[in-house]
Design a protein around this motif. Sequence first.
Motif, PDB file in Angstrom:
ATOM      1  N   LEU A 192       6.410  -1.384  33.502  1.00  0.00           N
ATOM      2  CA  LEU A 192       5.988  -0.666  32.301  1.00  0.00           C
ATOM      3  C   LEU A 192       6.146  -1.497  31.044  1.00  0.00           C
ATOM      4  O   LEU A 192       5.297  -1.435  30.143  1.00  0.00           O
ATOM      5  N   THR A 193       7.210  -2.278  30.953  1.00  0.00           N
ATOM      6  CA  THR A 193       7.382  -3.118  29.767  1.00  0.00           C
ATOM      7  C   THR A 193       6.449  -4.327  29.806  1.00  0.00           C
ATOM      8  O   THR A 193       5.948  -4.764  28.771  1.00  0.00           O
ATOM      9  N   GLY A 194       6.192  -4.850  30.990  1.00  0.00           N
ATOM     10  CA  GLY A 194       5.289  -5.994  31.099  1.00  0.00           C
ATOM     11  C   GLY A 194       3.840  -5.625  30.869  1.00  0.00           C
ATOM     12  O   GLY A 194       3.062  -6.419  30.310  1.00  0.00           O
ATOM     13  N   ALA A 195       3.459  -4.417  31.288  1.00  0.00           N
ATOM     14  CA  ALA A 195       2.061  -3.991  31.137  1.00  0.00           C
ATOM     15  C   ALA A 195       1.746  -3.543  29.722  1.00  0.00           C
ATOM     16  O   ALA A 195       0.584  -3.571  29.296  1.00  0.00           O
ATOM     17  N   TYR A 196       2.756  -3.137  28.982  1.00  0.00           N
ATOM     18  CA  TYR A 196       2.503  -2.560  27.655  1.00  0.00           C
ATOM     19  C   TYR A 196       1.746  -3.501  26.716  1.00  0.00           C
ATOM     20  O   TYR A 196       0.763  -3.085  26.089  1.00  0.00           O
ATOM     21  N   PRO A 197       2.130  -4.777  26.587  1.00  0.00           N
ATOM     22  CA  PRO A 197       1.381  -5.650  25.676  1.00  0.00           C
ATOM     23  C   PRO A 197      -0.085  -5.834  26.068  1.00  0.00           C
ATOM     24  O   PRO A 197      -0.915  -6.146  25.207  1.00  0.00           O
ATOM     25  N   LEU A 198      -0.404  -5.617  27.343  1.00  0.00           N
ATOM     26  CA  LEU A 198      -1.788  -5.803  27.778  1.00  0.00           C
ATOM     27  C   LEU A 198      -2.721  -4.735  27.222  1.00  0.00           C
ATOM     28  O   LEU A 198      -3.943  -4.885  27.276  1.00  0.00           O
ATOM     29  N   ARG A 199      -2.155  -3.640  26.707  1.00  0.00           N
ATOM     30  CA  ARG A 199      -2.993  -2.612  26.101  1.00  0.00           C
ATOM     31  C   ARG A 199      -3.631  -3.091  24.795  1.00  0.00           C
ATOM     32  O   ARG A 199      -4.634  -2.547  24.354  1.00  0.00           O
ATOM     33  N   PHE A 200      -3.032  -4.103  24.187  1.00  0.00           N
ATOM     34  CA  PHE A 200      -3.479  -4.543  22.875  1.00  0.00           C
ATOM     35  C   PHE A 200      -4.486  -5.688  23.018  1.00  0.00           C
ATOM     36  O   PHE A 200      -4.283  -6.790  22.516  1.00  0.00           O
ATOM     37  N   ASP A 201      -5.578  -5.395  23.706  1.00  0.00           N
ATOM     38  CA  ASP A 201      -6.523  -6.452  24.048  1.00  0.00           C
ATOM     39  C   ASP A 201      -7.788  -6.402  23.197  1.00  0.00           C
ATOM     40  O   ASP A 201      -8.839  -6.869  23.599  1.00  0.00           O
ATOM     41  N   GLY A 202      -7.704  -5.840  22.022  1.00  0.00           N
ATOM     42  CA  GLY A 202      -8.841  -5.818  21.117  1.00  0.00           C
ATOM     43  C   GLY A 202      -8.549  -4.916  19.940  1.00  0.00           C
ATOM     44  O   GLY A 202      -7.689  -4.047  20.001  1.00  0.00           O
ATOM     45  N   ASN A 203      -9.263  -5.115  18.841  1.00  0.00           N
ATOM     46  CA  ASN A 203      -8.975  -4.281  17.678  1.00  0.00           C
ATOM     47  C   ASN A 203      -9.328  -2.823  17.917  1.00  0.00           C
ATOM     48  O   ASN A 203      -8.679  -1.922  17.388  1.00  0.00           O
ATOM     49  N   SER A 204     -10.327  -2.556  18.746  1.00  0.00           N
ATOM     50  CA  SER A 204     -10.662  -1.163  19.053  1.00  0.00           C
ATOM     51  C   SER A 204      -9.514  -0.472  19.776  1.00  0.00           C
ATOM     52  O   SER A 204      -9.152   0.673  19.470  1.00  0.00           O
ATOM     53  N   GLN A 205      -8.921  -1.175  20.755  1.00  0.00           N
ATOM     54  CA  GLN A 205      -7.817  -0.605  21.507  1.00  0.00           C
ATOM     55  C   GLN A 205      -6.601  -0.377  20.601  1.00  0.00           C
ATOM     56  O   GLN A 205      -5.922   0.648  20.700  1.00  0.00           O
ATOM     57  N   ILE A 206      -6.325  -1.333  19.732  1.00  0.00           N
ATOM     58  CA  ILE A 206      -5.173  -1.210  18.848  1.00  0.00           C
ATOM     59  C   ILE A 206      -5.371  -0.057  17.865  1.00  0.00           C
ATOM     60  O   ILE A 206      -4.449   0.734  17.612  1.00  0.00           O
ATOM     61  N   ALA A 207      -6.574   0.064  17.330  1.00  0.00           N
ATOM     62  CA  ALA A 207      -6.851   1.169  16.412  1.00  0.00           C
ATOM     63  C   ALA A 207      -6.672   2.509  17.111  1.00  0.00           C
ATOM     64  O   ALA A 207      -6.120   3.456  16.534  1.00  0.00           O
ATOM     65  N   GLY A 208      -7.118   2.596  18.355  1.00  0.00           N
ATOM     66  CA  GLY A 208      -6.948   3.832  19.109  1.00  0.00           C
ATOM     67  C   GLY A 208      -5.487   4.152  19.363  1.00  0.00           C
ATOM     68  O   GLY A 208      -5.065   5.312  19.272  1.00  0.00           O
ATOM     69  N   ILE A 209      -4.693   3.124  19.688  1.00  0.00           N
ATOM     70  CA  ILE A 209      -3.257   3.333  19.903  1.00  0.00           C
ATOM     71  C   ILE A 209      -2.591   3.811  18.622  1.00  0.00           C
ATOM     72  O   ILE A 209      -1.773   4.751  18.631  1.00  0.00           O
ATOM     73  N   MET A 210      -2.949   3.203  17.507  1.00  0.00           N
ATOM     74  CA  MET A 210      -2.296   3.558  16.246  1.00  0.00           C
ATOM     75  C   MET A 210      -2.608   4.986  15.816  1.00  0.00           C
ATOM     76  O   MET A 210      -1.718   5.714  15.360  1.00  0.00           O
ATOM     77  N   VAL A 211      -3.841   5.412  15.970  1.00  0.00           N
ATOM     78  CA  VAL A 211      -4.165   6.773  15.557  1.00  0.00           C
ATOM     79  C   VAL A 211      -3.525   7.777  16.508  1.00  0.00           C
ATOM     80  O   VAL A 211      -3.093   8.866  16.096  1.00  0.00           O
ATOM     81  N   GLY A 212      -3.401   7.400  17.781  1.00  0.00           N
ATOM     82  CA  GLY A 212      -2.689   8.257  18.726  1.00  0.00           C
ATOM     83  C   GLY A 212      -1.223   8.378  18.376  1.00  0.00           C
ATOM     84  O   GLY A 212      -0.619   9.459  18.499  1.00  0.00           O
ATOM     85  N   MET A 213      -0.613   7.288  17.946  1.00  0.00           N
ATOM     86  CA  MET A 213       0.786   7.322  17.514  1.00  0.00           C
ATOM     87  C   MET A 213       0.985   8.305  16.361  1.00  0.00           C
ATOM     88  O   MET A 213       1.948   9.083  16.339  1.00  0.00           O
ATOM     89  N   GLN A 214       0.068   8.274  15.418  1.00  0.00           N
ATOM     90  CA  GLN A 214       0.174   9.189  14.284  1.00  0.00           C
ATOM     91  C   GLN A 214       0.093  10.644  14.740  1.00  0.00           C
ATOM     92  O   GLN A 214       0.890  11.490  14.301  1.00  0.00           O
ATOM     93  N   MET A 215      -0.845  10.935  15.618  1.00  0.00           N
ATOM     94  CA  MET A 215      -1.015  12.308  16.077  1.00  0.00           C
ATOM     95  C   MET A 215       0.194  12.795  16.866  1.00  0.00           C
ATOM     96  O   MET A 215       0.514  13.988  16.867  1.00  0.00           O
ATOM     97  N   GLN A 216       0.876  11.877  17.535  1.00  0.00           N
ATOM     98  CA  GLN A 216       2.062  12.237  18.312  1.00  0.00           C
ATOM     99  C   GLN A 216       3.331  12.253  17.469  1.00  0.00           C
ATOM    100  O   GLN A 216       4.415  12.567  17.981  1.00  0.00           O
ATOM    101  N   GLY A 217       3.211  11.914  16.197  1.00  0.00           N
ATOM    102  CA  GLY A 217       4.375  11.911  15.330  1.00  0.00           C
ATOM    103  C   GLY A 217       5.315  10.756  15.571  1.00  0.00           C
ATOM    104  O   GLY A 217       6.509  10.840  15.240  1.00  0.00           O
ATOM    105  N   LEU A 218       4.816   9.658  16.127  1.00  0.00           N
ATOM    106  CA  LEU A 218       5.658   8.496  16.402  1.00  0.00           C
ATOM    107  C   LEU A 218       5.822   7.645  15.140  1.00  0.00           C
ATOM    108  O   LEU A 218       4.933   7.599  14.294  1.00  0.00           O
ATOM    109  N   PRO A 219       6.941   6.950  15.016  1.00  0.00           N
ATOM    110  CA  PRO A 219       7.167   6.128  13.826  1.00  0.00           C
ATOM    111  C   PRO A 219       6.264   4.901  13.812  1.00  0.00           C
ATOM    112  O   PRO A 219       5.754   4.468  14.856  1.00  0.00           O
TER     113      PRO A 219
END
Length: 435
Positions: free
Chosen positions: A363-390
């Motif tokens: 799980l820790t090794g696979a996590y950085p692989l999610r950040f494989d493009g600006n579209s993916q990163i933008a999606g992760i960030m907006v999801g973080m906001q909706m989940q109330g994550l810091p």
Amino acid sequence: MKAILTVMIAWVLAVPAWAGLVDIEEVTSPKGIKAWLVNEPSIPFVALELRFRGGTSLDAPGKRGSIYLMTGLLEEGAGDLDARAYARELESLAASIDYDAGDDQVAISTRFLTENRDEVVDLLRLTLHEPRFDQDAIDRVRAQVISGLKSDASDPNSIAGETLSQLVYDDHPYATEGKGTIASVAALTREDILEAKERVFARDRLYVSAVGDITAEELGVILDEVLADLPETSAPLPDEADVTIPEGKTVVDFDTPQSVALFVQEGIDRDDPDFFAAYILNHIIGGGSFESRLMTEVREKRGLTYGIYSYLLPKDHAALYMGSVASSNDRIAETIEVVREEWRKAAENGVTAEELEAAKTYLTGAYPLRFDGNSQIAGIMVGMQMQGLPIDYIVTRNDKVNAVTLDEINRVAGELLDPDGLHFVVVGQPQGLDG
């Protein structure tokens, strides 16, 4: 177009070098709209994500499917541009604006080259403020939705999902398909579509992220231009769902040689202190593909299925723990018993130290692989906001995974897993099962 593709390929190849160095900045526009930004100017490309909390759960009474249909119509023309002209304009700008509606959100994803930013932003603004909702477009998109609903009616997986939702969620919007029914969609009018738009788009349920070649000042201007004129509030969000999960099985007779089974029990909220322990536990039980216990016991040892998986499903107004498997009609009963027994073993005996360490490593090794493009990163960030994550969650997430101890995960296994309460919805003609 060839030059654009070259830029895109270069961006994808460049990302892994800095994916672990995501630096998120909170931006507030002059008119008070907040967004998260990762400024990465090395490639002249931007991904902009908008989310509106509520989704298809905000359908007006008797208008099921109106928000889903409305969302599909946003790309069918706006302002002076009809559907064809709108599509041609986007294509000429080498841009995309994609729309999607789920139970808890409406998503608008915009991708554009820096040089075309102003023109694309103008189109995005038209989408939100001046959609045409022409009758010919309504009829065309409605026909597409109805065609999909007819297909779902003969799909065992869709039947199982709908049956489970009705069983679990009672009278909550989650209990019915957000796409609507054939009858409800057929009855929707243009006025219903206009009302659906007003129920969704408001500033009090808005979340924004952007990644790419754009500064905080430039993003602030875009936020105000596109979003500042939206209503401050709109339709109220639904109440929490009263989840009811009976023991046993529900069998839906369907003529097919292979039965599909969904299994469900009560889940865990995303903000629960035990969520990370539950997340790792699920990876070990059924979320880890070929390394999971369920895959080992159900597929590899017994050959009962080609695939089986489980997952945590923390929605905005309910939390479930679910899984899915398919097996031949004459073996689905055995499959269900094996799943329930694995649930029981984990509840009573927990997991091993070796399983925990292997799961953490993956799980820790696979996590950085999610950040494989600006579209993916933008999606992760907006999801973080909706989940109330810091805002620093990306940096601290792996630490939270690694902090889970064996005692902690085994306590959570005993408290969360409910083998007797695990309910199976089976669609097919299973042998040896009673409904």
